[in-house]
Design an enzyme around this catalytic site. Structure first.
Site, PDB file in Angstrom:
ATOM      1  N   ASP A 147       0.880  -1.164   0.000  1.00  0.00           N
ATOM      2  CA  ASP A 147       0.000   0.000   0.000  1.00  0.00           C
ATOM      3  C   ASP A 147       0.918   1.214   0.000  1.00  0.00           C
ATOM      4  O   ASP A 147       1.514   1.561   1.028  1.00  0.00           O
ATOM      5  CB  ASP A 147      -0.885  -0.005   1.245  1.00  0.00           C
ATOM      6  CG  ASP A 147      -1.774   1.226   1.353  1.00  0.00           C
ATOM      7  OD1 ASP A 147      -1.673   2.127   0.484  1.00  0.00           O
ATOM      8  OD2 ASP A 147      -2.559   1.312   2.319  1.00  0.00           O
TER       9      ASP A 147
ATOM     10  N   TYR B  63      -6.552  15.254  -8.323  1.00  0.00           N
ATOM     11  CA  TYR B  63      -5.687  14.491  -9.221  1.00  0.00           C
ATOM     12  C   TYR B  63      -4.674  15.415  -9.885  1.00  0.00           C
ATOM     13  O   TYR B  63      -3.475  15.121  -9.939  1.00  0.00           O
ATOM     14  CB  TYR B  63      -6.554  13.798 -10.265  1.00  0.00           C
ATOM     15  CG  TYR B  63      -5.799  12.945 -11.269  1.00  0.00           C
ATOM     16  CD1 TYR B  63      -5.543  11.601 -11.000  1.00  0.00           C
ATOM     17  CD2 TYR B  63      -5.366  13.467 -12.484  1.00  0.00           C
ATOM     18  CE1 TYR B  63      -4.864  10.803 -11.928  1.00  0.00           C
ATOM     19  CE2 TYR B  63      -4.682  12.685 -13.402  1.00  0.00           C
ATOM     20  CZ  TYR B  63      -4.446  11.349 -13.119  1.00  0.00           C
ATOM     21  OH  TYR B  63      -3.764  10.580 -14.042  1.00  0.00           O
TER      22      TYR B  63
ATOM     23  N   ALA C 276      -1.989  16.530  -7.385  1.00  0.00           N
ATOM     24  CA  ALA C 276      -1.042  15.455  -7.072  1.00  0.00           C
ATOM     25  C   ALA C 276      -0.047  15.265  -8.208  1.00  0.00           C
ATOM     26  O   ALA C 276       1.163  15.115  -7.980  1.00  0.00           O
ATOM     27  CB  ALA C 276      -1.791  14.163  -6.788  1.00  0.00           C
TER      28      ALA C 276
ATOM     29  N   ILE D  26      -4.906   7.354 -22.054  1.00  0.00           N
ATOM     30  CA  ILE D  26      -4.495   6.045 -22.540  1.00  0.00           C
ATOM     31  C   ILE D  26      -5.609   5.044 -22.294  1.00  0.00           C
ATOM     32  O   ILE D  26      -6.280   5.083 -21.255  1.00  0.00           O
ATOM     33  CB  ILE D  26      -3.215   5.569 -21.815  1.00  0.00           C
ATOM     34  CG1 ILE D  26      -2.123   6.655 -21.858  1.00  0.00           C
ATOM     35  CG2 ILE D  26      -2.716   4.266 -22.417  1.00  0.00           C
ATOM     36  CD1 ILE D  26      -1.614   7.011 -23.224  1.00  0.00           C
TER      37      ILE D  26
END
Length: 274
Positions: free
Chosen positions: A58, A181, A184, A214
């Protein structure tokens, strides 16, 4: 063939998608691969196909990361390549958010064309929970840091190595429905440049790959959002996992021995400068 012969390569999030493809390409080029993922069953299956090793990890948990890297150092004695690939898209099990994104995008286009004004808004940031923000930052930014820190405890012993961080075009362009997102990924690009400067004296290269959109499991849930993305991409298509895997092979190989602190961005023209 053999561009990575005798290299030990660790790929996080390597059980499927981009990570699995990178692992396959590394293996084809002669590397011994280590697959780390929270889905240990899929990680083991991927590793078995490549005569590699799999570990539960993790990346958002520093103890989990430390434990795995200790095992790797004991077993392999060295580490040549680290690919920080593990991640999420933030829309897992949230089809409602994707549907809302399409709805607002269409409404904004209609409103502006008819009245020259926009009355509909995304309002993602104001409605984002602490948990959503923290989870995204923890997996991507913290995970990249935790894994890099532990990898350096091994790489520093031989003053050599290649670290590849997975960025995104949204780290540069931003995304109207993905502030966490985008934040980050932008931070990862900054972290890449900072560590590249720090580690150059040790002959450890640090680079990033910033993919465009992608075709992977992660983007399969985007639905009609794909149409919007393709319309804004000069090549009018999504990329394939191999487009990213070959970039990773290059950055990991001696062909890129003079490349550090850089971002390669296979994106079909979605972003012309990264």
């Amino acid at each position: 063939m053999n561009r990575l012969k005798n290299k030990i390569a660790l790929i996080t999030g390597g059980a499927k998608g981009l990570g699995a493809s990178i692992a396959q390409h590394f293996f084809n080029e002669g590397a011994e691969v280590i697959i780390c993922d929270i889905n240990i069953d899929k990680a083991q299956k991927t590793a078995n196909k490549l005569n590699g090793n799999a570990y539960y990890m993790d990346v958002s948990n520093s103890s989990s990361v430390q434990n795995v890297f200790r095992k790797i150092e004991t077993k392999f004695k060295h580490l040549d390549i680290l690919v920080n690939n593990a991640g999420i898209n933030g829309f897992e099990k949230r089809q409602d958010l994707l549907d809302e994104r399409i709805k607002i995008n269409n409404q904004q286009s209609k409103e502006f064309s008819e009245t020259g004004k926009i009355e509909s808004h995304f309002d993602v940031t104001v409605n984002m929970s602490d948990e959503e923000w923290i989870t995204m930052i923890s997996i991507y930014l913290n995970g990249t840091f935790f894994c890099t820190r532990e990898a350096l405890k091994i790489m520093n012993n031989i003053n050599k190595g290649s670290i590849i961080n997975m960025g995104s075009v949204l780290g540069t362009t931003g995304g109207p429905s993905s502030p966490h997102y985008s934040a980050a990924k932008a931070a990862i690009l900054g972290f890449t440049r900072a560590t590249a400067r720090e580690l150059a004296s040790r002959n450890i290269r640090v680079n990033a790959i910033a993919p465009g959109y992608i075709d992977t499991d992660m983007t399969s849930s985007l639905g009609d959002v794909k149409k919007i993305v393709k319309s804004g991409t000069p090549m009018k298509k999504f990329g394939e996992v191999e487009d990213i895997s070959w970039a990773a092979v290059y950055l990991a190989s001696e062909e890129a021995k003079f490349v550090t602190g850089q971002t390669l961005s296979p994106n079909g023209g979605f972003v012309m400068s990264q």
